[in-house]
Design a protein around this motif. Structure first.
Motif, PDB file in Angstrom:
ATOM      1  N   PHE A  27       0.805  -1.223   0.000  1.00 17.93           N
ATOM      2  CA  PHE A  27       0.000   0.000   0.000  1.00 17.93           C
ATOM      3  C   PHE A  27       0.838   1.273   0.000  1.00 17.93           C
ATOM      4  O   PHE A  27       0.584   2.164  -0.815  1.00 17.93           O
ATOM      5  CB  PHE A  27      -0.999  -0.021   1.156  1.00 17.93           C
ATOM      6  N   PRO A  28       1.847   1.407   0.872  1.00 18.15           N
ATOM      7  CA  PRO A  28       2.642   2.634   0.786  1.00 18.15           C
ATOM      8  C   PRO A  28       3.447   2.708  -0.505  1.00 18.15           C
ATOM      9  O   PRO A  28       3.638   3.790  -1.054  1.00 18.15           O
ATOM     10  CB  PRO A  28       3.551   2.587   2.003  1.00 18.15           C
ATOM     11  N   ALA A  29       3.900   1.557  -1.009  1.00 19.70           N
ATOM     12  CA  ALA A  29       4.642   1.570  -2.267  1.00 19.70           C
ATOM     13  C   ALA A  29       3.748   2.075  -3.396  1.00 19.70           C
ATOM     14  O   ALA A  29       4.174   2.897  -4.217  1.00 19.70           O
ATOM     15  CB  ALA A  29       5.166   0.169  -2.580  1.00 19.70           C
ATOM     16  N   PHE A  30       2.518   1.604  -3.430  1.00 18.59           N
ATOM     17  CA  PHE A  30       1.567   2.055  -4.453  1.00 18.59           C
ATOM     18  C   PHE A  30       1.284   3.552  -4.321  1.00 18.59           C
ATOM     19  O   PHE A  30       1.292   4.285  -5.303  1.00 18.59           O
ATOM     20  CB  PHE A  30       0.268   1.251  -4.362  1.00 18.59           C
ATOM     21  N   LEU A  31       1.047   4.020  -3.096  1.00 22.25           N
ATOM     22  CA  LEU A  31       0.743   5.435  -2.886  1.00 22.25           C
ATOM     23  C   LEU A  31       1.943   6.323  -3.204  1.00 22.25           C
ATOM     24  O   LEU A  31       1.781   7.391  -3.805  1.00 22.25           O
ATOM     25  CB  LEU A  31       0.277   5.671  -1.456  1.00 22.25           C
ATOM     26  N   LEU A  32       3.132   5.895  -2.822  1.00 27.12           N
ATOM     27  CA  LEU A  32       4.323   6.688  -3.134  1.00 27.12           C
ATOM     28  C   LEU A  32       4.571   6.723  -4.636  1.00 27.12           C
ATOM     29  O   LEU A  32       4.932   7.756  -5.190  1.00 27.12           O
ATOM     30  CB  LEU A  32       5.543   6.147  -2.388  1.00 27.12           C
ATOM     31  N   PHE A  33       4.373   5.600  -5.301  1.00 30.80           N
ATOM     32  CA  PHE A  33       4.544   5.553  -6.748  1.00 30.80           C
ATOM     33  C   PHE A  33       3.533   6.474  -7.431  1.00 30.80           C
ATOM     34  O   PHE A  33       3.883   7.256  -8.316  1.00 30.80           O
ATOM     35  CB  PHE A  33       4.391   4.120  -7.263  1.00 30.80           C
ATOM     36  N   ALA A  34       2.282   6.370  -6.997  1.00 28.83           N
ATOM     37  CA  ALA A  34       1.237   7.196  -7.608  1.00 28.83           C
ATOM     38  C   ALA A  34       1.475   8.678  -7.348  1.00 28.83           C
ATOM     39  O   ALA A  34       1.197   9.512  -8.209  1.00 28.83           O
ATOM     40  CB  ALA A  34      -0.129   6.783  -7.082  1.00 28.83           C
TER      41      ALA A  34
END
Length: 118
Positions: A27-34
């Motif tokens: 989840f944080p990886a997805f949010l940081l990427f986005a």
């Protein structure tokens, strides 16, 4: 370290903590990427990055609470669902446990503290 902290934070088996922590990193990886690769989006503010980090570190304890409650309710029963429905439900519960980890984790830490006395 204080014995109360050892009983609580040390209450999960290391393999379980690492496994859930790795799942929680999604989840944080997805949010940081986005937030860094979208059109016109700025990088996340520092206070949100701190919340992402806290949610990720506390996610295994939140997931422990969820799995314990569901295990108590369901018991040893097995349910058969379509894979799509099961996967969507699993992803939703993981997101819920991750997003509310700051609030759910204290329940898990208290639970682990009293469970370690047995």
């Amino acid at each position: 370290m204080h014995p109360v902290l050892v009983k609580s934070f040390g209450g999960l088996p290391p393999r379980y903590y690492v496994r859930q922590f790795l799942f929680g990193l999604f989840f944080p990886a997805f949010l940081l990427f986005a937030s860094t690769h979208g059109k016109g989006l700025l990088a996340l503010p520092v206070h949100l990055q701190v919340i992402l980090a806290l949610d990720t570190l506390l996610y295994p304890y939140s997931r422990f609470v969820y799995e314990s409650v569901v295990g108590y309710i369901v018991g040893d029963n097995a349910f058969i669902f379509p894979v799509i429905l099961f996967g969507a439900t699993k992803l939703f519960t993981m997101l819920f446990c991750w997003a509310f980890a700051i609030f759910v984790t204290p329940i898990g830490l208290i639970w682990l503290y009293f469970r370690s006395d047995r």
